[in-house]
Design a protein around this motif. Structure first.
Motif, PDB file in Angstrom:
ATOM      1  N   UNK A 255      61.337  28.457  56.783  1.00  0.00           N
ATOM      2  CA  UNK A 255      60.506  27.354  56.324  1.00  0.00           C
ATOM      3  C   UNK A 255      59.728  27.799  55.098  1.00  0.00           C
ATOM      4  N   UNK A 256      59.215  26.823  54.379  1.00  0.00           N
ATOM      5  CA  UNK A 256      58.518  27.110  53.138  1.00  0.00           C
ATOM      6  C   UNK A 256      57.014  26.967  53.327  1.00  0.00           C
ATOM      7  N   UNK A 257      56.288  27.902  52.768  1.00  0.00           N
ATOM      8  CA  UNK A 257      54.832  27.855  52.788  1.00  0.00           C
ATOM      9  C   UNK A 257      54.338  27.669  51.354  1.00  0.00           C
ATOM     10  N   UNK A 258      53.474  26.696  51.137  1.00  0.00           N
ATOM     11  CA  UNK A 258      52.903  26.458  49.817  1.00  0.00           C
ATOM     12  C   UNK A 258      51.968  27.598  49.444  1.00  0.00           C
ATOM     13  N   UNK A 259      51.981  27.976  48.181  1.00  0.00           N
ATOM     14  CA  UNK A 259      51.085  29.030  47.692  1.00  0.00           C
ATOM     15  C   UNK A 259      50.298  28.526  46.488  1.00  0.00           C
ATOM     16  N   UNK A 260      49.130  29.106  46.290  1.00  0.00           N
ATOM     17  CA  UNK A 260      48.365  28.917  45.072  1.00  0.00           C
ATOM     18  C   UNK A 260      48.651  30.109  44.165  1.00  0.00           C
ATOM     19  N   UNK A 261      49.130  29.848  42.959  1.00  0.00           N
ATOM     20  CA  UNK A 261      49.510  30.907  42.031  1.00  0.00           C
ATOM     21  C   UNK A 261      48.462  30.982  40.911  1.00  0.00           C
ATOM     22  N   UNK A 262      47.710  32.074  40.895  1.00  0.00           N
ATOM     23  CA  UNK A 262      46.693  32.295  39.866  1.00  0.00           C
ATOM     24  C   UNK A 262      47.270  33.247  38.817  1.00  0.00           C
ATOM     25  N   UNK A 263      47.195  32.855  37.564  1.00  0.00           N
ATOM     26  CA  UNK A 263      47.647  33.718  36.479  1.00  0.00           C
ATOM     27  C   UNK A 263      46.502  33.902  35.491  1.00  0.00           C
ATOM     28  N   UNK A 264      46.098  35.141  35.281  1.00  0.00           N
ATOM     29  CA  UNK A 264      45.022  35.471  34.344  1.00  0.00           C
ATOM     30  C   UNK A 264      45.589  36.426  33.303  1.00  0.00           C
ATOM     31  N   UNK A 265      45.456  36.072  32.035  1.00  0.00           N
ATOM     32  CA  UNK A 265      45.977  36.890  30.946  1.00  0.00           C
ATOM     33  C   UNK A 265      44.849  37.272  29.991  1.00  0.00           C
ATOM     34  N   UNK A 266      44.843  38.543  29.592  1.00  0.00           N
ATOM     35  CA  UNK A 266      43.854  39.038  28.629  1.00  0.00           C
ATOM     36  C   UNK A 266      44.586  39.633  27.437  1.00  0.00           C
ATOM     37  N   UNK A 267      44.070  39.378  26.239  1.00  0.00           N
ATOM     38  CA  UNK A 267      44.675  39.900  25.013  1.00  0.00           C
ATOM     39  C   UNK A 267      43.604  40.515  24.127  1.00  0.00           C
ATOM     40  N   UNK A 268      43.994  41.607  23.487  1.00  0.00           N
ATOM     41  CA  UNK A 268      43.146  42.244  22.474  1.00  0.00           C
ATOM     42  C   UNK A 268      41.736  42.529  22.985  1.00  0.00           C
ATOM     43  N   UNK A 269      41.657  43.222  24.127  1.00  0.00           N
ATOM     44  CA  UNK A 269      40.360  43.594  24.674  1.00  0.00           C
ATOM     45  C   UNK A 269      39.878  44.892  24.034  1.00  0.00           C
ATOM     46  N   UNK A 270      38.640  44.935  23.574  1.00  0.00           N
ATOM     47  CA  UNK A 270      38.107  46.178  23.013  1.00  0.00           C
ATOM     48  C   UNK A 270      37.908  47.216  24.102  1.00  0.00           C
ATOM     49  N   UNK A 271      37.811  48.461  23.712  1.00  0.00           N
ATOM     50  CA  UNK A 271      37.554  49.539  24.671  1.00  0.00           C
ATOM     51  C   UNK A 271      36.146  49.392  25.239  1.00  0.00           C
ATOM     52  N   UNK A 272      35.997  49.736  26.512  1.00  0.00           N
ATOM     53  CA  UNK A 272      34.672  49.752  27.124  1.00  0.00           C
ATOM     54  C   UNK A 272      33.970  51.041  26.729  1.00  0.00           C
TER      55      UNK A 272
END
Length: 315
Positions: A255-272
């Motif tokens: 059977x199939x279970x519905x999922x919530x798909x979270x996608x977070x993308x980061x670009x060009x982050x400076x160094x901490x």
């Protein structure tokens, strides 16, 4: 050694853009070989070219509902609803993190960033409550006279250290690295702590060109997912689905279970510019994706506080 995950430099003979990221591991792209520095960090010694963390669940057992709801976003909090069935079978539900990181050493002084520390859960007294590494692969690619040479980092460079009764830190230290080398880290981490999701560290002590976190979570586990509120970080939520396997390996139709798909993308982050430690991660000083279970009644082991965090706190 300094924090490993990863940095970036400028004034390159070639400048790589965030839109040209190479997600295929085992073969660095021509653009990555030609990269000498990056515009927003001209003095960096190393760079994170690419990092991804994909979390998926495996379900096995009795779940009587498949959920409902529509697509949404992290901003308006519209998700697949919990529905009427909140039954969670810990024995039939597991998690798998698939982690990939590619870095490049830009200067010989950047060799100190050829290292990674990974935190995992390991209950000292309970064998059934321990995360497990597998398929760990660390490769170093060098361009010598126009020919690419590669070597696999052996087990002597990987050591585990218990840091308390609940957590172990895996240290990866790579010898004989020089300017121009590209390092790829790949591993999978199996966990049965289904209501605790490791936070994903986006920022490092070196610049990060691209970092992605993708969480594919069954609808019956509702999390608050928080991202840094900066222009460099984008997010989206959509609906997905996974199959529920029969616990008896019989011929019953999945059977199939519905999922919530979270996608977070980061670009060009400076160094901490500072020490990356658990306190700075928890406080939000270091950019990361943080998750928290909404309904604590379903926490498998709520008395165990987790460190932030999973991936990389390199030294």
């Amino acid at each position: 050694m300094k924090h490993i995950l990863f940095i970036l430099s400028l004034f390159c003979a070639f400048t790589m853009t965030a839109t040209a990221q190479n997600a295929k591991f085992g073969k660095p792209s021509q653009e990555e070989w030609e990269l000498k520095s990056v515009s927003f960090a001209p003095n960096a010694d190393a760079v994170v070219l690419y990092k991804s963390v994909d979390l998926t669940y495996t379900l096995s057992g009795a779940f009587s509902a498949s959920g409902s709801g529509g697509e949404g976003s992290l901003d308006d909090n519209r998700f697949a609803s919990m529905g009427t069935n909140k039954y969670i079978n810990p024995e039939g539900t597991t998690m798998l993190y698939d982690v990939k990181v590619r870095t490049k050493i830009l200067k010989d002084s950047g060799a100190e960033y050829a290292a990674m520390d990974v935190v995992c859960f390991s209950d000292k007294d309970d064998m059934n409550m321990r995360d497990e590494f597998y398929e760990m692969k660390v490769m170093v690619f060098s361009n010598v006279g126009g020919k690419v040479k590669k070597r696999r980092v052996d087990g002597a460079s990987i050591k585990d250290e218990r840091i308390n009764n609940y957590y172990v830190m895996r240290h990866i230290r790579i010898p004989d690295v020089k300017a121009g080398d590209i390092i790829e880290y790949q591993y999978k981490l199996f966990s049965n702590r289904i209501t605790y999701i490791f936070d994903t560290q986006l920022q490092e002590n070196i610049p990060v060109l691209y970092s992605r976190c993708k969480l594919d979570i069954p609808y019956f586990l509702q999390f608050n997912v928080n991202k840094p509120e900066i222009p460099n970080v984008k997010s989206a939520v959509s609906l997905g689905g996974i199959l529920i396997k029969s616990p008896n390996n019989d011929m019953q139709k999945p059977r199939k279970c519905v999922t919530n798909v979270y996608t977070i993308e980061a670009r060009d982050l400076p160094a901490y510019d500072g020490e990356i430690n658990l306190q700075n991660l928890i406080s939000g000083k270091v950019f990361c994706v943080r998750t928290e279970l909404k309904d604590k009644r379903y926490d498998v082991k709520p008395d165990v506080a987790g460190p932030v965090r999973h991936l990389i706190i390199g030294k």
